[in-house]
Design an enzyme around this catalytic site. Sequence first.
Site, PDB file in Angstrom:
ATOM      1  N   GLY A 190      59.397  36.666 128.032  1.00 55.15           N
ATOM      2  CA  GLY A 190      60.347  36.980 129.105  1.00 55.15           C
ATOM      3  C   GLY A 190      61.631  36.177 128.983  1.00 55.15           C
ATOM      4  N   ARG A 241      50.409  29.083 137.987  1.00 59.24           N
ATOM      5  CA  ARG A 241      49.915  30.304 137.360  1.00 59.24           C
ATOM      6  C   ARG A 241      48.389  30.387 137.414  1.00 59.24           C
ATOM      7  NH1 ARG A 241      53.871  31.009 132.079  1.00 59.24           N
ATOM      8  NH2 ARG A 241      55.543  31.990 133.258  1.00 59.24           N
ATOM      9  N   HIS A 257      49.025  31.953 127.106  1.00 56.20           N
ATOM     10  CA  HIS A 257      49.447  30.784 126.340  1.00 56.20           C
ATOM     11  C   HIS A 257      48.247  29.887 126.126  1.00 56.20           C
ATOM     12  CE1 HIS A 257      52.890  27.959 125.316  1.00 56.20           C
ATOM     13  NE2 HIS A 257      51.888  27.105 125.383  1.00 56.20           N
ATOM     14  N   GLU A 264      53.670  26.124 120.191  1.00 56.30           N
ATOM     15  CA  GLU A 264      52.402  26.420 120.863  1.00 56.30           C
ATOM     16  C   GLU A 264      51.190  25.963 120.058  1.00 56.30           C
ATOM     17  OE1 GLU A 264      52.235  30.431 122.420  1.00 56.30           O
ATOM     18  OE2 GLU A 264      50.154  30.194 123.024  1.00 56.30           O
TER      19      GLU A 264
HETATM   20  P1  ADP Z   1      56.054  29.259 118.781  1.00 57.72           P
HETATM   21  O1  ADP Z   1      56.527  29.723 120.129  1.00 57.72           O
HETATM   22  O2  ADP Z   1      55.265  28.026 118.857  1.00 57.72           O
HETATM   23  O3  ADP Z   1      57.140  29.265 117.777  1.00 57.72           O
HETATM   24  P2  ADP Z   1      55.292  31.920 118.048  1.00 57.72           P
HETATM   25  O4  ADP Z   1      54.086  32.677 118.405  1.00 57.72           O
HETATM   26  O5  ADP Z   1      56.579  32.370 118.652  1.00 57.72           O
HETATM   27  O6  ADP Z   1      55.002  30.387 118.341  1.00 57.72           O
HETATM   28  O7  ADP Z   1      55.503  31.952 116.462  1.00 57.72           O
HETATM   29  C1  ADP Z   1      54.503  31.571 115.565  1.00 57.72           C
HETATM   30  C2  ADP Z   1      54.722  32.364 114.277  1.00 57.72           C
HETATM   31  O8  ADP Z   1      53.867  31.861 113.249  1.00 57.72           O
HETATM   32  C3  ADP Z   1      54.395  33.843 114.417  1.00 57.72           C
HETATM   33  O9  ADP Z   1      55.489  34.602 113.985  1.00 57.72           O
HETATM   34  C4  ADP Z   1      53.172  34.034 113.530  1.00 57.72           C
HETATM   35  O10 ADP Z   1      53.090  35.311 112.941  1.00 57.72           O
HETATM   36  C5  ADP Z   1      53.381  32.953 112.469  1.00 57.72           C
HETATM   37  N1  ADP Z   1      52.137  32.563 111.776  1.00 57.72           N
HETATM   38  C6  ADP Z   1      50.920  32.363 112.345  1.00 57.72           C
HETATM   39  N2  ADP Z   1      50.022  32.005 111.402  1.00 57.72           N
HETATM   40  C7  ADP Z   1      50.686  31.979 110.209  1.00 57.72           C
HETATM   41  C8  ADP Z   1      50.300  31.702 108.864  1.00 57.72           C
HETATM   42  N3  ADP Z   1      49.038  31.392 108.535  1.00 57.72           N
HETATM   43  N4  ADP Z   1      51.245  31.788 107.892  1.00 57.72           N
HETATM   44  C9  ADP Z   1      52.526  32.125 108.197  1.00 57.72           C
HETATM   45  N5  ADP Z   1      52.932  32.425 109.440  1.00 57.72           N
HETATM   46  C10 ADP Z   1      52.044  32.343 110.453  1.00 57.72           C
END
Ligand code: ADP
Length: 606
Positions: free
Chosen positions: A195, A433, A542, A571
């Site tokens: 959001g 929440r 989350h 996260e």
């Molecule tokens: P944050 O808000 O902490 O940045 P997000 O969910 O926005 O977390 O982004 C985490 C990113 O990491 C996602 O785009 C996800 O696809 C990527 N990701 C998760 N696991 C892997 C992995 N094993 N190798 C490469 N990218 C990954």
Amino acid sequence: MKKIGKKVTAALLLMLSISFAACGTKEPAAPETPETPSTIGEGLFTPGTYEGTAKGYHGDITLTVTVDENNILEIKSEHTETEGLGDKAVATLTEAALEKASLSMDLVSGATYSSQGFLAALEAALVKAGADVEKLKIKETVEVEKKDQEFDTEVAIIGGGGAGLAAAVSAHQNGAKVLLVEKMPNVGGNTIISGSAFNAVDPKRQSAQGIEDSVEKHFQQTYEGGDKQGDPELVRVLVENAYPTIEWLESLGMKFTDKVFTVLGALWPRSHKPVEPLGTGYVNTFMNYINEHKDDITVLTEVEAKELLVNADGAVTGFLAEGKNGKITVNAKNGVIVATGGFGANVEMRDQYNTIWPKLTNIKTTNHRGATGDGIIMAEKVNASIVQMENIQLLPMGDPVTGSLSGNIEQGVENRIFVNAEGNRFVDEGARRDVMTKALMEQTDSMMWVIVDKHSYPTGDTVNNFNETIDSLVKEGRAYKADTLEDLAKQIGVEPENLVKAVEAFNASVDGAEDEFGRTLFMDKLDTAPFYAGKRVPTVHHTMGGIKITPETRVVDQNGEIIKGLFAAGEVTGGIHGSNRLGGNALADVHTFGRIAGATAASEGK
Ligand code: ADP
């Protein structure tokens, strides 16, 4: 800003080398549907123009597709998919279809429903063109020569969401060469579909609105709002650096609106909203910087990190990954930043760690499908300390069909109430929440209606936080609209008398009467037609547990020692928010700690 709800007409006249003369007409022909496709000879299609329609995320996607015997020459699309996300998926898939006549394209990450709708509409059109669609769905197994690759860099980053991208920019600004891998076809992660609210104590905007606030108050609300389980040192870093992070984003070209608001569960009006829809502003800002510094920052998509590499001294020196064309080894002189996000989309992992909610197996999620906890698993294998994994956040705001935040009609906390299936309020709608979600789970069918009025939607084309107009939501049957509360109650099937009483009591609270549920956040009464209602259910949002870090984002091992060369942000980390994260604190967290991680990793060994 273009508002969703307007029809977007995209005419992508690609395959420029092929003129329309090739299919016997100067102009694209009007849609036609031959009853029985004529002979298609050796080719894939009967030349002509055909129409196909299918449901996207927000309604119908209609494609007008022109083909010759073997190629798709033109695709015109009409749709109302989300600006910045769904419309990009339509554009990406259109280009792919024009490049290669096929129905086997990968879905665009973060825009699954738009992608599925596009492919179904294309299939419907191609069926009319006499295509053997099953054949077009077969993924071509072109024998690409598998070639293992090795990269040397200074700072390596796993994950291209907000934290990873912020880290990439910051590491580069601090003098490092950077390589980032993202396992999905697109960067953005959960950040791009969020959001987009970002909490920060803002001397400029808040004082202009007469809002009293302080970093200390943000600290107290974050720490106490998580039942004092968060690490106070990390909370301090978050609240003290949130506004500097906004300024940093602005220095990179990002734009926020002047008005701050209270996002769901934020407890205080300090949530900032970007000008661009959803989380696209953050991702576009970082990608603009990255594209301007391509020589020093490499981004590899569809590359999934599998295993961290550790040398004889126990320092992390890189990682192993898998790409489409083979194995990839990344050697990182300074070390690796893990920024892989949470595990909200990993049902098994949720079930493994959940102790505080009733069974979560069948609860949907707001998360994208790549949120599978990979970084936590990889870090645990190198002895990282993993903390507070049971702290999983649910929102009471899921779309009943998809679990997503799309379709949520609230415009902030002050101007709306929640009523249950009977039409009664049941909770302080300005509460934490977890408190709101637990209360919702106890209601009939674990569902509720969000009720707002004209104050939230002065016009039919006013958009919600997901960039959807209220008119489009009503048209799609995802929200209800009425001139009276009684009529609204009838439309949504709740007891009219109860709804009227609930609104009357709420309006009295706005005037200063003691609120039955102890609510303190108010603005306008619900007294001006049209009234609107939208249905919502609990959804996993989350995961607050994960890798333990220091204030500099260094990863701590199970003995409390620093793991050299390993950093984490976003996260994927644990122990900042405690048992409950304040709404609007996630983007503040991921970008602040991402920025710090980039700087820390860049300075490693210098
Ligand atoms: P944050 O808000 O902490 O940045 P997000 O969910 O926005 O977390 O982004 C985490 C990113 O990491 C996602 O785009 C996800 O696809 C990527 N990701 C998760 N696991 C892997 C992995 N094993 N190798 C490469 N990218 C990954």
